[in-house]
Write a protein that holds these residues in place. Structure first.
Motif, PDB file in Angstrom:
ATOM      1  N   GLN A 148     -20.942  61.556  54.569  1.00  0.00           N
ATOM      2  CA  GLN A 148     -21.578  60.638  53.615  1.00  0.00           C
ATOM      3  C   GLN A 148     -22.324  61.371  52.514  1.00  0.00           C
ATOM      4  OE1 GLN A 148     -24.154  57.705  55.341  1.00  0.00           O
ATOM      5  NE2 GLN A 148     -22.620  57.061  56.831  1.00  0.00           N
ATOM      6  N   LEU A 149     -22.821  62.560  52.818  1.00  0.00           N
ATOM      7  CA  LEU A 149     -23.673  63.273  51.861  1.00  0.00           C
ATOM      8  C   LEU A 149     -22.898  63.868  50.688  1.00  0.00           C
ATOM      9  CD1 LEU A 149     -26.159  64.856  54.372  1.00  0.00           C
ATOM     10  CD2 LEU A 149     -26.625  63.052  52.723  1.00  0.00           C
ATOM     11  N   LYS A 150     -21.623  64.071  50.860  1.00  0.00           N
ATOM     12  CA  LYS A 150     -20.778  64.596  49.770  1.00  0.00           C
ATOM     13  C   LYS A 150     -21.413  65.816  49.089  1.00  0.00           C
ATOM     14  CE  LYS A 150     -18.542  60.169  48.966  1.00  0.00           C
ATOM     15  NZ  LYS A 150     -18.118  60.098  50.300  1.00  0.00           N
ATOM     16  N   ASN A 151     -21.847  66.742  49.923  1.00  0.00           N
ATOM     17  CA  ASN A 151     -22.495  67.967  49.451  1.00  0.00           C
ATOM     18  C   ASN A 151     -21.698  69.141  50.012  1.00  0.00           C
ATOM     19  OD1 ASN A 151     -24.086  70.247  49.129  1.00  0.00           O
ATOM     20  ND2 ASN A 151     -25.988  69.241  49.689  1.00  0.00           N
ATOM     21  N   SER A 152     -20.875  69.756  49.196  1.00  0.00           N
ATOM     22  CA  SER A 152     -19.997  70.815  49.682  1.00  0.00           C
ATOM     23  C   SER A 152     -20.751  72.085  50.082  1.00  0.00           C
ATOM     24  CB  SER A 152     -18.937  71.151  48.636  1.00  0.00           C
ATOM     25  OG  SER A 152     -19.557  71.618  47.456  1.00  0.00           O
ATOM     26  N   ASP A 153     -22.033  72.164  49.704  1.00  0.00           N
ATOM     27  CA  ASP A 153     -22.847  73.312  50.118  1.00  0.00           C
ATOM     28  C   ASP A 153     -23.434  73.131  51.513  1.00  0.00           C
ATOM     29  OD1 ASP A 153     -22.405  74.627  47.724  1.00  0.00           O
ATOM     30  OD2 ASP A 153     -24.177  73.759  46.770  1.00  0.00           O
ATOM     31  N   LEU A 154     -23.320  71.944  52.048  1.00  0.00           N
ATOM     32  CA  LEU A 154     -23.879  71.623  53.359  1.00  0.00           C
ATOM     33  C   LEU A 154     -22.872  71.991  54.447  1.00  0.00           C
ATOM     34  CD1 LEU A 154     -26.142  70.269  55.009  1.00  0.00           C
ATOM     35  CD2 LEU A 154     -25.001  68.087  54.580  1.00  0.00           C
ATOM     36  N   HIS A 155     -23.325  72.791  55.404  1.00  0.00           N
ATOM     37  CA  HIS A 155     -22.473  73.192  56.525  1.00  0.00           C
ATOM     38  C   HIS A 155     -23.166  72.831  57.823  1.00  0.00           C
ATOM     39  CE1 HIS A 155     -19.463  75.477  54.243  1.00  0.00           C
ATOM     40  NE2 HIS A 155     -20.462  75.562  53.370  1.00  0.00           N
ATOM     41  N   PHE A 156     -22.381  72.372  58.795  1.00  0.00           N
ATOM     42  CA  PHE A 156     -22.898  71.955  60.087  1.00  0.00           C
ATOM     43  C   PHE A 156     -22.292  72.865  61.149  1.00  0.00           C
ATOM     44  CE2 PHE A 156     -22.962  68.736  63.671  1.00  0.00           C
ATOM     45  CZ  PHE A 156     -24.344  68.705  63.801  1.00  0.00           C
ATOM     46  N   ILE A 157     -23.142  73.600  61.836  1.00  0.00           N
ATOM     47  CA  ILE A 157     -22.734  74.550  62.876  1.00  0.00           C
ATOM     48  C   ILE A 157     -22.865  73.866  64.232  1.00  0.00           C
ATOM     49  CG2 ILE A 157     -23.201  76.814  63.901  1.00  0.00           C
ATOM     50  CD1 ILE A 157     -22.468  76.882  60.877  1.00  0.00           C
TER      51      ILE A 157
ATOM     52  N   GLY B  92     -12.165  64.748  55.730  1.00  0.00           N
ATOM     53  CA  GLY B  92     -12.021  65.719  54.645  1.00  0.00           C
ATOM     54  C   GLY B  92     -13.158  66.714  54.555  1.00  0.00           C
ATOM     55  N   ILE B  93     -13.821  66.987  55.682  1.00  0.00           N
ATOM     56  CA  ILE B  93     -14.958  67.927  55.680  1.00  0.00           C
ATOM     57  C   ILE B  93     -14.732  69.087  56.650  1.00  0.00           C
ATOM     58  CG2 ILE B  93     -16.675  66.258  54.863  1.00  0.00           C
ATOM     59  CD1 ILE B  93     -17.554  65.948  57.828  1.00  0.00           C
ATOM     60  N   GLU B  94     -13.460  69.382  56.923  1.00  0.00           N
ATOM     61  CA  GLU B  94     -13.150  70.443  57.895  1.00  0.00           C
ATOM     62  C   GLU B  94     -13.681  71.804  57.473  1.00  0.00           C
ATOM     63  OE1 GLU B  94      -9.644  70.086  55.111  1.00  0.00           O
ATOM     64  OE2 GLU B  94     -10.863  68.653  56.222  1.00  0.00           O
ATOM     65  N   ASN B  95     -13.941  72.026  56.184  1.00  0.00           N
ATOM     66  CA  ASN B  95     -14.483  73.304  55.729  1.00  0.00           C
ATOM     67  C   ASN B  95     -16.007  73.362  55.834  1.00  0.00           C
ATOM     68  OD1 ASN B  95     -11.950  74.354  55.076  1.00  0.00           O
ATOM     69  ND2 ASN B  95     -11.978  73.333  53.093  1.00  0.00           N
TER      70      ASN B  95
ATOM     71  N   GLY C 243     -27.509  72.329  62.143  1.00  0.00           N
ATOM     72  CA  GLY C 243     -26.617  72.654  63.233  1.00  0.00           C
ATOM     73  C   GLY C 243     -27.141  72.129  64.546  1.00  0.00           C
ATOM     74  N   THR C 244     -26.379  72.351  65.585  1.00  0.00           N
ATOM     75  CA  THR C 244     -26.756  71.897  66.917  1.00  0.00           C
ATOM     76  C   THR C 244     -26.215  72.841  67.985  1.00  0.00           C
ATOM     77  OG1 THR C 244     -26.881  69.951  68.366  1.00  0.00           O
ATOM     78  CG2 THR C 244     -24.747  70.393  67.325  1.00  0.00           C
ATOM     79  N   VAL C 245     -26.860  72.803  69.135  1.00  0.00           N
ATOM     80  CA  VAL C 245     -26.373  73.457  70.344  1.00  0.00           C
ATOM     81  C   VAL C 245     -26.255  72.330  71.356  1.00  0.00           C
ATOM     82  CG1 VAL C 245     -26.824  75.154  72.145  1.00  0.00           C
ATOM     83  CG2 VAL C 245     -27.580  75.598  69.794  1.00  0.00           C
ATOM     84  N   SER C 246     -25.025  72.045  71.770  1.00  0.00           N
ATOM     85  CA  SER C 246     -24.824  70.844  72.564  1.00  0.00           C
ATOM     86  C   SER C 246     -23.483  70.868  73.273  1.00  0.00           C
ATOM     87  CB  SER C 246     -24.868  69.630  71.616  1.00  0.00           C
ATOM     88  OG  SER C 246     -24.615  68.446  72.309  1.00  0.00           O
ATOM     89  N   GLU C 247     -23.417  70.120  74.373  1.00  0.00           N
ATOM     90  CA  GLU C 247     -22.122  69.856  74.983  1.00  0.00           C
ATOM     91  C   GLU C 247     -21.390  68.872  74.082  1.00  0.00           C
ATOM     92  OE1 GLU C 247     -23.327  68.200  78.715  1.00  0.00           O
ATOM     93  OE2 GLU C 247     -23.287  70.142  79.711  1.00  0.00           O
ATOM     94  N   LEU C 248     -20.109  68.999  73.978  1.00  0.00           N
ATOM     95  CA  LEU C 248     -19.327  68.099  73.139  1.00  0.00           C
ATOM     96  C   LEU C 248     -18.845  66.927  73.984  1.00  0.00           C
ATOM     97  CD1 LEU C 248     -17.327  70.753  71.077  1.00  0.00           C
ATOM     98  CD2 LEU C 248     -19.626  69.856  70.725  1.00  0.00           C
ATOM     99  N   THR C 249     -19.810  66.058  74.286  1.00  0.00           N
ATOM    100  CA  THR C 249     -19.556  64.866  75.092  1.00  0.00           C
ATOM    101  C   THR C 249     -20.026  63.634  74.327  1.00  0.00           C
ATOM    102  OG1 THR C 249     -21.714  64.965  76.179  1.00  0.00           O
ATOM    103  CG2 THR C 249     -19.900  66.162  77.243  1.00  0.00           C
TER     104      THR C 249
END
Length: 168
Positions: free
Chosen positions: A21-30, A49-52, A1-7
């Motif tokens: 690219q990782l095609k790992n459905s267990d991977l989540h990005f906060i 296709g990774i909105e979840n 995950g990250t803490v960042s301005e969305l710029t």
């Protein structure tokens, strides 16, 4: 995950493309933060296709207290001065993946206190994420080394000492 301005300068688009690219459905990005690219980045997650897997949490006060919930902290900036958030990640004792730009290498030393990746390079980011996720020992070592570096090089006492020395 990250803490960042969305710029644009924060390069979050490249981290999102790496996750795809990782095609790992267990991977989540906060993503904790707000900015003018939020809608663009959300659309990108749908297009890939990774909105979840990508979670936009918005701005959160005292976000550093949530860092320990992350397995890896990501700062994929295109340009960055020093990156105070890297010190917060170090104090939270989580491994860091960051772009090799600006002042970041002053804190993150490649495979010593974190992993440096080429800016704007989803392939490099994806490879680093994959390696970190597969190697618990590496994550632990990098996190401990970064915490020690932050405490010794960037601690309050060290800053006072260097400031006092500068004035003398």
């Amino acid at each position: 995950g990250t803490v960042s301005e969305l710029t644009k300068n924060k390069g979050i688009e490249f981290a999102i493309r790496a996750i795809a690219q990782l095609k790992n459905s267990d991977l989540h990005f906060i993503i904790i933060g707000e900015g003018e690219l939020k809608n663009h980045l959300k659309k990108l997650t749908y297009d890939l296709g990774i909105e979840n897997q990508i979670h936009f949490c918005g701005a959160i006060d005292n976000a550093s207290k949530y860092l320990k919930a992350l397995n890896i902290f990501s700062l994929t900036s295109i340009t960055e001065a020093l990156g105070y958030v890297l010190m917060e990640a170090g104090l939270a004792e989580i491994p860091v993946l960051a772009s090799d730009v600006g002042g970041i290498p002053e804190i993150i030393e490649h495979y010593q206190t974190g992993v440096l990746v080429a800016p704007k390079d989803p392939n490099s980011i994806a490879q680093a994420i994959d390696k970190l996720l597969k190697d618990d020992s590496l994550r632990l070592t990098l996190a401990q080394n970064l915490k020690e570096k932050v405490q010794t090089k960037f601690g309050f006492e060290k800053m006072v000492e260097e400031t006092t020395s500068l004035y003398k």
